[in-house]
Scaffold this active site. Structure first.
Site, PDB file in Angstrom:
ATOM      1  N   ARG A 176      34.381  70.966  -9.766  1.00  0.00           N
ATOM      2  CA  ARG A 176      32.975  70.643  -9.578  1.00  0.00           C
ATOM      3  C   ARG A 176      32.077  71.452 -10.494  1.00  0.00           C
ATOM      4  NH1 ARG A 176      30.444  67.125 -10.179  1.00  0.00           N
ATOM      5  NH2 ARG A 176      32.018  66.054  -8.933  1.00  0.00           N
TER       6      ARG A 176
ATOM      7  N   LYS B 140      10.720  74.190 -20.249  1.00  0.00           N
ATOM      8  CA  LYS B 140      10.913  73.539 -18.941  1.00  0.00           C
ATOM      9  C   LYS B 140      12.395  73.238 -18.742  1.00  0.00           C
ATOM     10  CE  LYS B 140       6.246  71.642 -19.027  1.00  0.00           C
ATOM     11  NZ  LYS B 140       5.409  70.428 -19.139  1.00  0.00           N
TER      12      LYS B 140
ATOM     13  N   LYS C  85      -1.920  79.708 -25.555  1.00  0.00           N
ATOM     14  CA  LYS C  85      -2.305  78.522 -24.812  1.00  0.00           C
ATOM     15  C   LYS C  85      -3.698  78.716 -24.225  1.00  0.00           C
ATOM     16  CE  LYS C  85       1.082  76.658 -22.364  1.00  0.00           C
ATOM     17  NZ  LYS C  85       1.406  75.414 -23.107  1.00  0.00           N
TER      18      LYS C  85
ATOM     19  N   GLU D 286      -2.277  76.557 -29.394  1.00  0.00           N
ATOM     20  CA  GLU D 286      -2.552  75.277 -28.735  1.00  0.00           C
ATOM     21  C   GLU D 286      -4.049  74.976 -28.778  1.00  0.00           C
ATOM     22  OE1 GLU D 286      -0.780  74.079 -24.699  1.00  0.00           O
ATOM     23  OE2 GLU D 286      -2.867  74.545 -24.203  1.00  0.00           O
TER      24      GLU D 286
ATOM     25  N   ASP E 195      -2.629  69.437 -27.641  1.00  0.00           N
ATOM     26  CA  ASP E 195      -2.228  69.180 -26.261  1.00  0.00           C
ATOM     27  C   ASP E 195      -3.031  68.042 -25.648  1.00  0.00           C
ATOM     28  OD1 ASP E 195      -0.765  69.744 -23.850  1.00  0.00           O
ATOM     29  OD2 ASP E 195      -2.559  70.717 -23.069  1.00  0.00           O
TER      30      ASP E 195
END
Length: 285
Positions: A93, A128, A160, A189, A224
């Site tokens: 597994r 992510k 950002k 960004e 963005d």
């Protein structure tokens, strides 16, 4: 212990715990087994799967029929194993979890890369990723033909919206980055065309001299959540003076149009988080 060993060992410990009670019911004899694909895919994760078996019994023999980055078809054999029946079934597994998840990332990446192959845009991943699988999923993106973004928060300065708000402006944030981390790549960004114009002023050496600012090289500007019209305006405005990246709400139905704006890079978290495991199975023979 290597990072791969450590990650696989943790996964085995999570699954086996104090012992595989079901496997203990088996006569521990030498058996042969196959890992078979139930659907077409781009394979990735063979190192992780192999380590799952070998950490339980280093004498297990594994003959891989394909390697990472290879395409496999439904019904095709990926690997042939020979060794302890208990060890093979206990590692099954965990080994398949790595293979199925990482092959899913590679497969989805290749799908999107192929969709924009007629353009010059390159597909980037993001941060992510599944906790503990950053390195593995980044490798899977490469197997699918994608390009890795920064690995983490340590190898690239990325300014950002909240960094810019806290610093007071894009100019102040860029100046701070240039002074403290002059040798690291810098990505900024922007959310509007006026912000992009501010970036263009900052990459102009003569303008920096006039304003008594430190000239800080900017490696890429991330647009963005720009509309398609604004992306096209951004590409025209920048005119190849700095690489442009598009990000935000990009999926398989929008990625072609984004790529055709002339953007240099497209980043999407979907290739590492919105994935469906590839169907693989292990069978004794």
């Amino acid at each position: 212990m290597s990072k791969i060993n450590a990650i696989v060992a943790l996964a085995l410990d999570e699954d086996i715990g104090t012992g595989d009670v079901s496997a203990s019911l088996l006569d521990d004899k030498i058996v042969s087994a196959q890992i078979i694909a139930r659907e077409s895919a781009v394979i990735c994760g063979t190192q992780y799967a192999q380590m799952a078996f070998l950490l339980l019994d280093e004498s297990i023999q594994i003959a891989w029929q394909l390697g990472d980055g290879d395409n496999i078809q439904a019904g095709q054999v990926l690997a042939i194993l020979s060794g302890s029946s208990r060890a093979i079934i206990s590692a099954e597994r965990v080994a398949l979890n790595f293979l199925q998840t990482l092959s899913a990332v590679a497969t989805q990446t290749q799908y999107l890369v192929n969709k924009i192959a007629h353009t010059n845009a390159q597909l980037l991943d993001t941060r992510k990723t599944l906790p503990g699988l950053r390195l593995a999923q980044k490798q899977a993106v490469q197997c699918g033909g994608g390009v890795n973004h920064r690995m983490g928060l340590y190898d690239c300065v990325m300014l950002k919206e909240n960094h810019i708000i806290a610093a007071g402006s894009i100019t102040q944030a860029v100046q701070s980055a240039g002074r403290k981390y002059p040798d690291l790549p810098l990505i900024v960004e922007v959310e509007t065309l006026p912000q992009l114009t501010e970036i263009l002023d900052l990459i102009n050496i003569d303008n920096c001299k006039r304003l008594n600012l430190l000239h800080v090289p900017i490696d890429r500007v991330l647009c963005d959540n720009f509309s398609m019209a604004d992306l096209m305006r951004a590409v025209k405005l920048v005119n190849h003076n700095v690489p442009l990246e598009a990000s935000g709400n990009i999926n398989e139905s929008t990625i072609v149009a984004v790529a055709e704006t002339g953007i240099d890079y497209i980043s999407t978290g979907s290739i590492t988080k919105n994935i469906q495991a590839i169907d693989l199975s292990l069978r004794f023979i």
